[in-house]
Design an enzyme around this catalytic site. Sequence first.
Site, short mmCIF file in Angstrom:
data_model
loop_
_atom_site.label_atom_id
_atom_site.label_comp_id
_atom_site.label_asym_id
_atom_site.label_seq_id
_atom_site.Cartn_x
_atom_site.Cartn_y
_atom_site.Cartn_z
N SER A 116 -11.73 126.65 0.13
CA SER A 116 -12.46 125.79 1.04
C SER A 116 -11.54 125.37 2.21
O SER A 116 -11.16 126.21 3.01
CB SER A 116 -13.04 124.58 0.30
N HIS A 157 -18.89 127.77 1.66
CA HIS A 157 -20.16 127.17 1.21
C HIS A 157 -21.32 127.60 2.09
O HIS A 157 -22.25 126.83 2.34
CB HIS A 157 -20.06 125.64 1.16
#
Length: 202
Positions: A116, A157
């Site tokens: 991330s 994501h």
Amino acid sequence: MADLLLLSRWLGAVPEFVTGRGGARIGFIPTASSIYPDRAWVDLDRRTLREQGFTVTDIELEILSASETAAALDDVDAVFVSGGNVFHLLSVLRRTGVDRLLTDRVHAGMLYLGASAGACVVGADIEPLGLLDDPTEAPDLTSTTGLGWIDEVIVPHADGIVSGRAVVDELRIRYGSRFTLRMLADDQALLVSGSERSVISS
């Protein structure tokens, strides 16, 4: 450039990447999450790596001196930079000089794993990530230029499970003409080996 594994969320691709290159010891950098009281996802990542059979040692950039960080990196085979706020992460990397230290180490062959925010920070710029993370969490950050190890902007994501489809679609519409966006679903990772790049399952 050496080998990079840039993960969106899940860590399924880690064992083959690390052990396949002779590594077993991972330095874990949780800095991106240090501004949050609840860091459950970081605890999960750390636990997952240990369950995968790795020796995991935390490297706390906001506590260690530059020489202590360098010494800690000498004792590991790979570095894992976890998720959180990418603007805070970049700010700390610059303030501590670890941006240059990591760049030198990675160019010299150290394996880099980023999840991330840890994946996003190595790209060309983090400006588009302002729709996913709060830039005001890093008030001292004066430039959104990333580490520049790749010429893309990693968007984690991208399946919308974490932040919602509307935000991901808005990011693509607003920034797609200005940046080369690499959209990664939570079960994907970008594997970078020299000039070769491939999206793999994770």
